[in-house]
Design a protein around this motif. Structure first.
Motif, PDB file in Angstrom:
ATOM      1  N   MET A  50      35.644  52.037  33.746  1.00  0.00           N
ATOM      2  CA  MET A  50      36.581  50.918  33.885  1.00  0.00           C
ATOM      3  C   MET A  50      35.985  49.809  34.757  1.00  0.00           C
ATOM      4  O   MET A  50      36.087  48.623  34.440  1.00  0.00           O
ATOM      5  N   THR A  51      35.359  50.209  35.848  1.00  0.00           N
ATOM      6  CA  THR A  51      34.796  49.223  36.776  1.00  0.00           C
ATOM      7  C   THR A  51      33.615  48.497  36.135  1.00  0.00           C
ATOM      8  O   THR A  51      33.546  47.264  36.141  1.00  0.00           O
ATOM      9  N   ARG A  52      32.717  49.271  35.558  1.00  0.00           N
ATOM     10  CA  ARG A  52      31.477  48.713  34.999  1.00  0.00           C
ATOM     11  C   ARG A  52      31.758  47.777  33.819  1.00  0.00           C
ATOM     12  O   ARG A  52      31.187  46.699  33.730  1.00  0.00           O
ATOM     13  N   HIS A  53      32.668  48.194  32.924  1.00  0.00           N
ATOM     14  CA  HIS A  53      32.850  47.458  31.669  1.00  0.00           C
ATOM     15  C   HIS A  53      34.018  46.470  31.684  1.00  0.00           C
ATOM     16  O   HIS A  53      34.170  45.700  30.747  1.00  0.00           O
ATOM     17  N   HIS A  54      34.855  46.511  32.711  1.00  0.00           N
ATOM     18  CA  HIS A  54      35.973  45.555  32.746  1.00  0.00           C
ATOM     19  C   HIS A  54      36.121  44.852  34.100  1.00  0.00           C
ATOM     20  O   HIS A  54      36.035  43.636  34.190  1.00  0.00           O
ATOM     21  N   PHE A  55      36.334  45.628  35.151  1.00  0.00           N
ATOM     22  CA  PHE A  55      36.751  45.017  36.423  1.00  0.00           C
ATOM     23  C   PHE A  55      35.680  44.167  37.103  1.00  0.00           C
ATOM     24  O   PHE A  55      35.997  43.124  37.683  1.00  0.00           O
ATOM     25  N   LEU A  56      34.419  44.587  37.054  1.00  0.00           N
ATOM     26  CA  LEU A  56      33.370  43.809  37.741  1.00  0.00           C
ATOM     27  C   LEU A  56      33.288  42.379  37.211  1.00  0.00           C
ATOM     28  O   LEU A  56      33.058  41.444  37.967  1.00  0.00           O
ATOM     29  N   ALA A  57      33.518  42.221  35.909  1.00  0.00           N
ATOM     30  CA  ALA A  57      33.420  40.886  35.300  1.00  0.00           C
ATOM     31  C   ALA A  57      34.511  39.943  35.812  1.00  0.00           C
ATOM     32  O   ALA A  57      34.349  38.727  35.777  1.00  0.00           O
ATOM     33  N   GLY A  58      35.605  40.512  36.318  1.00  0.00           N
ATOM     34  CA  GLY A  58      36.695  39.672  36.835  1.00  0.00           C
ATOM     35  C   GLY A  58      36.473  39.218  38.265  1.00  0.00           C
ATOM     36  O   GLY A  58      37.266  38.448  38.814  1.00  0.00           O
ATOM     37  N   ASP A  59      35.397  39.715  38.894  1.00  0.00           N
ATOM     38  CA  ASP A  59      35.068  39.323  40.280  1.00  0.00           C
ATOM     39  C   ASP A  59      36.205  39.577  41.259  1.00  0.00           C
ATOM     40  O   ASP A  59      36.401  38.815  42.198  1.00  0.00           O
ATOM     41  N   ALA A  60      36.986  40.646  41.033  1.00  0.00           N
ATOM     42  CA  ALA A  60      38.116  40.894  41.925  1.00  0.00           C
ATOM     43  C   ALA A  60      38.174  42.348  42.389  1.00  0.00           C
ATOM     44  O   ALA A  60      39.199  42.814  42.852  1.00  0.00           O
ATOM     45  N   THR A  61      37.047  43.047  42.247  1.00  0.00           N
ATOM     46  CA  THR A  61      36.975  44.431  42.726  1.00  0.00           C
ATOM     47  C   THR A  61      36.448  44.412  44.152  1.00  0.00           C
ATOM     48  O   THR A  61      35.425  43.785  44.419  1.00  0.00           O
ATOM     49  N   GLU A  62      37.174  45.087  45.049  1.00  0.00           N
ATOM     50  CA  GLU A  62      36.759  45.082  46.458  1.00  0.00           C
ATOM     51  C   GLU A  62      36.625  46.503  46.990  1.00  0.00           C
ATOM     52  O   GLU A  62      37.320  47.413  46.538  1.00  0.00           O
ATOM     53  N   VAL A  63      35.728  46.635  47.955  1.00  0.00           N
ATOM     54  CA  VAL A  63      35.551  47.924  48.622  1.00  0.00           C
ATOM     55  C   VAL A  63      35.734  47.733  50.127  1.00  0.00           C
ATOM     56  O   VAL A  63      35.465  46.659  50.664  1.00  0.00           O
ATOM     57  N   ALA A  64      36.211  48.793  50.773  1.00  0.00           N
ATOM     58  CA  ALA A  64      36.364  48.777  52.229  1.00  0.00           C
ATOM     59  C   ALA A  64      35.494  49.883  52.797  1.00  0.00           C
ATOM     60  O   ALA A  64      35.512  51.016  52.294  1.00  0.00           O
ATOM     61  N   GLY A  65      34.721  49.545  53.813  1.00  0.00           N
ATOM     62  CA  GLY A  65      33.811  50.527  54.388  1.00  0.00           C
ATOM     63  C   GLY A  65      33.675  50.367  55.889  1.00  0.00           C
ATOM     64  O   GLY A  65      34.147  49.392  56.479  1.00  0.00           O
TER      65      GLY A  65
END
Length: 202
Positions: A52-67
């Motif tokens: 899902m992340t690789r083929h859809h969400f990354l292209a929307g530039d709205a995936t975030e991670v907290a570390g």
């Protein structure tokens, strides 16, 4: 208290992001209904979230991670306004991973996706499709940092936000950020309910 860093997810982080989300959703009622076998679910969820992340969400530039200290603790998969529908091409690219992960249960996954699409609001909004913290850091503020990061932007843009809570126990958590329950969607085959929630900008 050590700082939690929130940043856009990079392609190189997809695997670790997917592992975190897989652990976060392992005991989720919707995922348990979709894949009742514990061992299969543990293997399948990281594959599903990675696809899902690789083929859809990354292209929307709205995936975030907290570390913290270079370790990834939580992730949020958002869709910007007007982008929540997956394109036929994205669906096609995700399908092999879904089939491999879910096997005979893929029909349940499809039923869930269809119901969620049917009930999805049409008004332009930011869509929080997935948010989860690694169980080892749950309650440490990682999810909160991710929510604040995007909701501050929603408010700055005057844009509403939407999510579906798959756990009744999480409804109160989302309400603290200004989300309100707008109904209940029940899965077929005695499946669990999920709760659509809407947040007006502040």
């Amino acid at each position: 208290m050590m700082t939690i860093d929130v940043a856009p997810a990079r392609r190189a982080e997809v695997k670790s992001l997917a592992r975190v989300l897989g652990r976060a959703f392992y005991d989720d009622p919707l995922m348990t209904w979709m894949m009742p076998d514990d061992a299969r679910r543990a293997r399948a969820l990281p594959r599903i979230f990675a696809a899902m992340t690789r083929h859809h969400f990354l292209a929307g530039d709205a995936t975030e991670v907290a570390g913290r200290d270079g370790g990834l603790g939580a992730a949020a998969l958002w869709d910007p306004p007007g982008r929540w529908r997956q394109t036929p091409r994205e669906e096609l690219r995700m399908m092999p991973a879904f089939l491999l992960a879910m096997g005979r249960q893929v029909g349940r996954g499809q039923a869930m996706a269809d119901l969620m699409k049917k009930n999805h609001p049409e008004e332009p909004h930011w869509y929080l499709a997935v948010i989860g913290s690694d169980p080892t850091v749950r309650g440490a503020g990682f999810g909160q940092a991710l929510m604040r990061s995007r909701l501050d932007r929603c408010d700055a843009e005057g844009a509403p936000a939407y999510l579906e809570s798959t756990k009744e126990s999480n409804i109160g958590y989302y309400m603290r950020f200004g989300f309100e329950v707008t109904g209940e969607i029940r899965m077929p085959d005695d499946g669990p309910p999920i709760w659509p929630m809407w947040r007006a900008p502040r």
